[in-house]
Design a protein around this motif. Sequence first.
Motif, PDB file in Angstrom:
ATOM      1  N   TYR A   1     -84.235   9.630 125.788  1.00 22.70           N
ATOM      2  CA  TYR A   1     -83.159   8.934 126.444  1.00 22.70           C
ATOM      3  C   TYR A   1     -82.473   8.144 125.450  1.00 22.70           C
ATOM      4  N   LEU A   2     -83.206   7.308 124.387  1.00 19.78           N
ATOM      5  CA  LEU A   2     -82.406   6.305 123.516  1.00 19.78           C
ATOM      6  C   LEU A   2     -81.864   7.035 122.557  1.00 19.78           C
ATOM      7  N   GLY A   3     -81.890   8.550 122.289  1.00 24.22           N
ATOM      8  CA  GLY A   3     -81.441   9.031 121.404  1.00 24.22           C
ATOM      9  C   GLY A   3     -82.160   9.261 120.026  1.00 24.22           C
ATOM     10  N   TRP A   4     -83.250   8.817 120.064  1.00 21.63           N
ATOM     11  CA  TRP A   4     -84.178   8.743 118.751  1.00 21.63           C
ATOM     12  C   TRP A   4     -84.214  10.259 118.583  1.00 21.63           C
ATOM     13  N   TYR A   5     -84.511  11.235 119.254  1.00 25.58           N
ATOM     14  CA  TYR A   5     -84.786  12.547 118.885  1.00 25.58           C
ATOM     15  C   TYR A   5     -84.220  13.456 120.184  1.00 25.58           C
ATOM     16  N   ASP A   6     -83.940  14.594 120.091  1.00 26.21           N
ATOM     17  CA  ASP A   6     -83.671  15.602 121.060  1.00 26.21           C
ATOM     18  C   ASP A   6     -84.899  15.839 122.084  1.00 26.21           C
ATOM     19  N   PHE A   7     -84.649  15.879 123.295  1.00 22.11           N
ATOM     20  CA  PHE A   7     -85.715  15.972 124.334  1.00 22.11           C
ATOM     21  C   PHE A   7     -86.518  17.552 124.132  1.00 22.11           C
ATOM     22  N   GLY A   8     -85.673  18.389 123.636  1.00 18.68           N
ATOM     23  CA  GLY A   8     -86.261  19.792 123.276  1.00 18.68           C
ATOM     24  C   GLY A   8     -86.816  19.849 121.709  1.00 18.68           C
ATOM     25  N   VAL A   9     -86.874  18.924 121.087  1.00 20.77           N
ATOM     26  CA  VAL A   9     -87.323  18.816 119.718  1.00 20.77           C
ATOM     27  C   VAL A   9     -88.708  19.734 119.729  1.00 20.77           C
ATOM     28  N   LEU A  10     -89.640  19.668 120.515  1.00 18.75           N
ATOM     29  CA  LEU A  10     -90.913  20.633 120.379  1.00 18.75           C
ATOM     30  C   LEU A  10     -90.507  22.209 120.300  1.00 18.75           C
ATOM     31  N   PHE A  11     -89.278  22.343 120.797  1.00 16.47           N
ATOM     32  CA  PHE A  11     -89.056  24.054 120.685  1.00 16.47           C
ATOM     33  C   PHE A  11     -88.410  24.191 119.365  1.00 16.47           C
ATOM     34  N   ASP A  12     -87.416  23.197 119.013  1.00 14.95           N
ATOM     35  CA  ASP A  12     -86.589  23.272 117.790  1.00 14.95           C
ATOM     36  C   ASP A  12     -87.200  23.344 116.582  1.00 14.95           C
ATOM     37  N   VAL A  13     -88.614  22.663 116.422  1.00 12.61           N
ATOM     38  CA  VAL A  13     -89.082  22.560 115.109  1.00 12.61           C
ATOM     39  C   VAL A  13     -90.428  23.308 115.444  1.00 12.61           C
ATOM     40  N   PHE A  14     -90.609  24.265 116.429  1.00 17.56           N
ATOM     41  CA  PHE A  14     -91.961  24.903 116.657  1.00 17.56           C
ATOM     42  C   PHE A  14     -92.323  25.757 115.664  1.00 17.56           C
ATOM     43  N   GLY A  15     -91.667  26.264 114.975  1.00 23.01           N
ATOM     44  CA  GLY A  15     -92.122  27.322 113.869  1.00 23.01           C
ATOM     45  C   GLY A  15     -92.804  26.787 112.709  1.00 23.01           C
ATOM     46  N   PRO A  16     -91.973  25.675 111.891  1.00 24.55           N
ATOM     47  CA  PRO A  16     -92.541  24.814 111.097  1.00 24.55           C
ATOM     48  C   PRO A  16     -93.631  24.058 111.429  1.00 24.55           C
ATOM     49  N   THR A  17     -93.785  23.650 112.700  1.00 24.01           N
ATOM     50  CA  THR A  17     -94.984  22.906 113.203  1.00 24.01           C
ATOM     51  C   THR A  17     -96.272  23.630 113.265  1.00 24.01           C
ATOM     52  N   VAL A  18     -96.087  24.931 113.801  1.00 27.45           N
ATOM     53  CA  VAL A  18     -97.216  25.904 113.748  1.00 27.45           C
ATOM     54  C   VAL A  18     -97.758  25.780 112.297  1.00 27.45           C
ATOM     55  N   GLY A  19     -96.840  26.178 111.146  1.00 24.53           N
ATOM     56  CA  GLY A  19     -97.131  26.033 109.827  1.00 24.53           C
ATOM     57  C   GLY A  19     -97.735  24.683 109.336  1.00 24.53           C
ATOM     58  N   ALA A  20     -97.229  23.712 109.707  1.00 20.63           N
ATOM     59  CA  ALA A  20     -97.867  22.318 109.361  1.00 20.63           C
ATOM     60  C   ALA A  20     -99.441  22.204 110.021  1.00 20.63           C
ATOM     61  N   LEU A  21     -99.487  22.568 111.533  1.00 21.23           N
ATOM     62  CA  LEU A  21    -100.710  22.579 112.090  1.00 21.23           C
ATOM     63  C   LEU A  21    -101.888  23.567 111.419  1.00 21.23           C
ATOM     64  N   ASN A  22    -101.360  24.791 111.018  1.00 19.08           N
ATOM     65  CA  ASN A  22    -102.274  25.735 110.674  1.00 19.08           C
ATOM     66  C   ASN A  22    -102.839  25.297 109.047  1.00 19.08           C
ATOM     67  N   ALA A  23    -101.939  24.815 108.208  1.00 16.71           N
ATOM     68  CA  ALA A  23    -102.150  24.269 106.916  1.00 16.71           C
ATOM     69  C   ALA A  23    -103.302  23.004 107.065  1.00 16.71           C
ATOM     70  N   PHE A  24    -102.789  22.206 107.860  1.00 21.61           N
ATOM     71  CA  PHE A  24    -103.889  20.973 108.251  1.00 21.61           C
ATOM     72  C   PHE A  24    -105.148  21.386 109.021  1.00 21.61           C
ATOM     73  N   GLY A  25    -104.971  22.258 109.812  1.00 21.91           N
ATOM     74  CA  GLY A  25    -106.210  22.552 110.600  1.00 21.91           C
ATOM     75  C   GLY A  25    -107.210  23.053 109.735  1.00 21.91           C
TER      76      GLY A  25
END
Length: 430
Positions: free
Chosen positions: A113-137
């Motif tokens: 709401y304060l504009g620090w990030y978009d509410f839909g960021v979980l979808f926008d960065v999902f691909g590389p997020t899975v990459g980061a999670l997989n490498a870390f995991g």
Amino acid sequence: MCLLLPCPVLCAVLAFATNSDAVSAPTLGGLYAYAVDHGVGGLLGDSFAFIGVGTTEAWTFLAVFNTLALLIYWWPGETKCGPLTATGHLPEYVDNGVAHCALFSGLYAGGAYLGWYDFGVLFDVFGPTVGALNAFGLVFCVFLYFKGLHSPCTKDSGTSGGGFVFDYYWGMELYPRICGVDVKKFVNCRFSMTFWQLAGACYAYRSYTIHGKLDPGLFLAAVSQYVYLVKFFVWEIGYMRSIDIIVDRAGFYETWGCIVWVPTVYTLHSRICVTSPSQLSWPAALAIFGVGIAGVGLNYWADNQRMTFREKKGDCLVWGRKPVYIEAKYVTVDKATGVLQEHDSLLLASGWWGQARHLQYSFELTAAWSWGLLANPAVNGPLPLFYAVFLTILLIHRAIRDEEKCLKKYGQYYEQYMDIVKYKIIPGVY
């Protein structure tokens, strides 16, 4: 190896299917068409190239997400215990799941709401997020292996005798802690369940920004899943007494599964609908939603019924009557001294728990199948049902494992319980 090798591959392919513009549609048909054009090797290579090992944005997002979860982890609350282990260890937890759920959701929405990030960021960065999670995991499970080998937190640890590969897969410790943080509680609940809870709302929002209107199927699935996970955090201490925690060790199966598999597979049906709307009418979506939300409510009722019975040691009413139960006994052994100790436990055999020994799984599956149906397989093919099919197999297998554990622990007492409650999951059927 049949799980260690293909599971990361499948997660990469699913992320590529739903979040890459290169795939014509987030469906099995879209994946098949891509494989025909580029070959199976091309599909796999492009999927891993898409997720990579994360991007700066994805790693930053995960760092902020988990730092916030870690800060709330220390929120004060009543200390409650899990079951006594075979070696005499009594795990303790701070009961602050509801505070985590409310604070995290509120702070996430407030930051957007304060504009620090978009509410839909979980979808926008999902691909590389899975990459980061997989490498870390994958690396984190190596760390847990060596920690369990050289510096375990309790006596409930050690090799399972199957060699490095199996110990990496299954884990070395039952209750690992790092700097006072319970690994299972943080990974299983504070990360994976929180990600899943917020994902539905974020995906519904992103769908709205793309198409200019709410998708009834996606929106109501998001509401149902959010309510289900509020229920989870209310019941979090009950989860800390479940087979996930008291039997499964912290290895690839449990820990990588929560870090990567849960965000990828448990949100799949909702993620598909972002770019390929369900096309359900509001009346049709509401009908499916009603069945699913009933499953969520009954699942909570059953879980809470047993947890209340256990905490009050049978001194309560179940469906307005005194509970029927088995007074069971079991033995633990001190690994250091070899001394045996006998303990008591009560097995509830009335209320919901008098209908089937794992009736809560029926209610959970009702909710899971409703979420897949809200993604409308008639439009999006069978892929939205992947999570529901997976969960059905998982829970049937878990029920079998749980009963093997109980028979070994309680012996004749559990056999008496099975004589009273004859069905496993579905009364009159199975």
